[in-house]
Design an enzyme around this catalytic site. Structure first.
Site, PDB file in Angstrom:
ATOM      1  N   SER A  33      -5.090  -0.453  -2.846  1.00 40.67           N
ATOM      2  CA  SER A  33      -5.658   0.870  -2.578  1.00 40.67           C
ATOM      3  C   SER A  33      -6.764   0.680  -1.552  1.00 40.67           C
ATOM      4  O   SER A  33      -7.681  -0.115  -1.764  1.00 40.67           O
ATOM      5  CB  SER A  33      -6.218   1.460  -3.876  1.00 40.67           C
ATOM      6  OG  SER A  33      -6.443   2.840  -3.711  1.00 40.67           O
ATOM      7  N   GLU A  34      -6.684   1.408  -0.431  1.00 39.61           N
ATOM      8  CA  GLU A  34      -7.565   1.059   0.695  1.00 39.61           C
ATOM      9  C   GLU A  34      -9.036   1.391   0.421  1.00 39.61           C
ATOM     10  O   GLU A  34      -9.902   0.974   1.181  1.00 39.61           O
ATOM     11  CB  GLU A  34      -7.069   1.700   1.998  1.00 39.61           C
ATOM     12  CG  GLU A  34      -7.082   3.205   2.052  1.00 39.61           C
ATOM     13  CD  GLU A  34      -5.732   3.815   1.701  1.00 39.61           C
ATOM     14  OE1 GLU A  34      -4.984   3.200   0.914  1.00 39.61           O
ATOM     15  OE2 GLU A  34      -5.438   4.915   2.202  1.00 39.61           O
ATOM     16  N   ASN A  35      -9.324   2.133  -0.650  1.00 40.39           N
ATOM     17  CA  ASN A  35     -10.731   2.342  -0.993  1.00 40.39           C
ATOM     18  C   ASN A  35     -11.342   1.118  -1.686  1.00 40.39           C
ATOM     19  O   ASN A  35     -12.523   1.130  -2.022  1.00 40.39           O
ATOM     20  CB  ASN A  35     -10.914   3.604  -1.844  1.00 40.39           C
ATOM     21  CG  ASN A  35     -10.050   3.619  -3.083  1.00 40.39           C
ATOM     22  OD1 ASN A  35      -8.889   3.230  -3.046  1.00 40.39           O
ATOM     23  ND2 ASN A  35     -10.595   4.058  -4.192  1.00 40.39           N
TER      24      ASN A  35
ATOM     25  N   ASN B  76       0.852  -1.182   0.000  1.00 35.82           N
ATOM     26  CA  ASN B  76       0.000   0.000   0.000  1.00 35.82           C
ATOM     27  C   ASN B  76       0.889   1.233   0.000  1.00 35.82           C
ATOM     28  O   ASN B  76       1.784   1.354   0.846  1.00 35.82           O
ATOM     29  CB  ASN B  76      -0.913  -0.003   1.236  1.00 35.82           C
ATOM     30  CG  ASN B  76      -1.870   1.172   1.232  1.00 35.82           C
ATOM     31  OD1 ASN B  76      -1.470   2.320   1.400  1.00 35.82           O
ATOM     32  ND2 ASN B  76      -3.145   0.884   1.033  1.00 35.82           N
TER      33      ASN B  76
ATOM     34  N   SER C 133     -11.380  -4.384   2.519  1.00 30.44           N
ATOM     35  CA  SER C 133     -10.073  -3.765   2.318  1.00 30.44           C
ATOM     36  C   SER C 133      -9.322  -3.654   3.650  1.00 30.44           C
ATOM     37  O   SER C 133      -8.136  -3.983   3.746  1.00 30.44           O
ATOM     38  CB  SER C 133     -10.260  -2.379   1.702  1.00 30.44           C
ATOM     39  OG  SER C 133      -9.021  -1.773   1.489  1.00 30.44           O
TER      40      SER C 133
END
Lengths: 234, 211
Positions: B46-48, B23, B88
């Site tokens: 991608s943390e979204n 990340n 996520s």
């Protein structure tokens, strides 16, 4: 049971009241339930508590409710890119509860799944841990986080069938799926409603049990917060 | 003289290993994606809600439904996959992400990191940073060695509210790289940036470190 509605206004009829808590899907401006937000603005309700990762930008999405002074409290993880938010907060007009993004997602997941609290390492040793129960498990310290639920959830999907089985598109899924589980009444807006059977049951992201009211909000004029491109390769 | 932002990112990219799930935060960490060594394949998270971030789209192919956690338009790869925020962060919190590379306002000699709030001044929120530093297996911070007013950012104790306590494994700045072998060890200098002397590094750092 009636599930299909013709507009946001009709879908939200009878559900809105001052001081209620609303869970809203979306990440930045991606996958925001913008038709429902517009209808909430139009309804005139105020004193709202909004559970949402972000608060839109100055004149888009939840930023519209903020600008109109309808929001009393935000439960969020990130509210940058929003000058009006900062102004209202620093002026004491707006309450704010920051959550680490994953803790926010998990609190909502727990709220929707009948789990009243959970323990996480996230935030240990920071301001987030202040006043929370600390517990050691297997030699590591965790803090207790409580579940979150709203009175109403508003979410945005890509398409759904008439039974409410819903599919998201790309990163517009974000908080929408989990928000749709964590409120007494859940209203989903989509770009297309298809007949039952048109979506492969194995491909459904959100089962219709979570979608109480459904309407098609198309056409959408989706906004991009930061347009980044590369030049075409020769 | 020291390293440029791109050189800091390139130094960080040397820490990547084949098969890593990584990340990258906003700012200098984003540049790491342009410096992945050949022969190494990593998957960017991608943390979204995405694994397998592709490059920025070609002009005209931007998609509002396809953004990274910095809300920039991106593209997908044949191997990409999407999921919700709850999944996520389950993969982040569950220790499935091998490495997170992020920016910071301050890092302390014990590995504390502060990067989310300046009380009374900057009110933005922590986003996913607290989850990432609590959950990823390895944490690397990339930052300018000094803040705009010249004060050191690698310090004895953080003055700003923390994002995570004792979690940083490596710090790379324009002046050099600091690393520690475990979270109970002190940092030591792993590398000095070009034309930077140990004396200069010492004079601009208030954190104690081994050489």
């Amino acid at each position: 049971m009636k599930r299909l509605y013709s507009s946001a206004r009709e879908a939200l009829q009878g559900l809105l009241r001052d001081g209620m808590t609303i869970c809203a899907g979306g990440f930045g401006l991606c996958g925001i339930p913008e038709r429902s937000i517009d209808a909430i603005l139009e309804s005139g309700v105020k004193g709202l508590t909004i559970i949402s990762n972000n608060c839109g930008i100055d004149d888009v999405g939840l930023g519209k409710l903020l600008r109109a002074g309808r929001i009393a409290k935000m439960i969020s993880s990130y509210v940058g890119e929003n000058k009006e938010f900062e102004r209202q907060y620093l002026a004491g007009e707006l309450q704010l509860e920051f959550n680490p993004q994953g803790t926010l997602a998990e609190r909502i997941r727990a709220g929707g799944a009948g789990i009243s609290a959970f323990f996480t390492k996230t935030g240990v040793g920071t301001l987030v841990a202040e006043g929370k129960v600390h517990q050691e498990f297997d030699g590591e310290t965790f803090i207790m986080e409580r579940a979150l639920r709203g009175d109403l959830a508003i979410i945005k999907g890509w398409k759904a069938d008439e039974a409410g089985n819903l599919v998201f598109r790309k990163t517009a899924r974000n908080f929408n799926r989990v928000m749709a589980t964590a409120a007494a009444i859940r209203v989903a807006e989509v770009e297309e409603i298809v007949p039952v059977g048109a979506i492969d049951p194995d491909a459904v992201h959100l089962p219709g049990i979570y979608v109480k009211r459904l309407f098609c909000g198309a056409p959408y004029d989706k906004k991009i917060e930061f347009r980044t491109v590369r030049s075409a390769e020769a | 003289m020291g390293w440029t932002r791109d050189q800091i990112a390139a130094r960080a990219a040397k820490e990547l290993r084949d098969g890593y799930y990584v990340n990258l935060g906003i700012g200098i960490p984003t540049l790491v994606a342009n410096n992945i060594p050949s022969g190494i394949s990593v998957t960017l998270q991608s943390e979204n809600g995405m694994l397998g971030i592709g490059p920025f789209p070609v002009e005209g192919h931007e998609d509002p439904d396809l953004i990274n956690a910095g809300k920039q338009t991106i593209s997908e790869l044949p191997s990409s996959v999407y999921f919700g925020s709850e999944d996520s962060f389950a993969m982040i919190r569950g220790g499935h992400v091998d490495l997170t590379i992020l920016g910071a306002m301050e890092v302390a000699e014990n590995g504390d990191i502060a990067n989310w709030i300046i009380p009374g001044k900057m009110i933005k929120g922590m986003g996913g940073a607290m989850d990432l530093v609590a959950g990823a297996k390895k944490i690397i911070v990339l930052m300018e060695h000094a803040s705009k007013d010249g004060s050191p950012k690698f310090v004895e104790t953080c003055s700003l509210p923390l994002t995570g306590a004792g979690v940083v494994d490596m710090v790379i700045t324009d002046l050099g790289a600091f690393v520690r072998s475990s979270r109970s060890d002190p940092f030591r200098v792993a590398e000095l940036a070009s034309s930077v002397s140990l004396e200069e590094l010492r004079s601009k750092t208030t954190a104690s470190f081994l050489v």
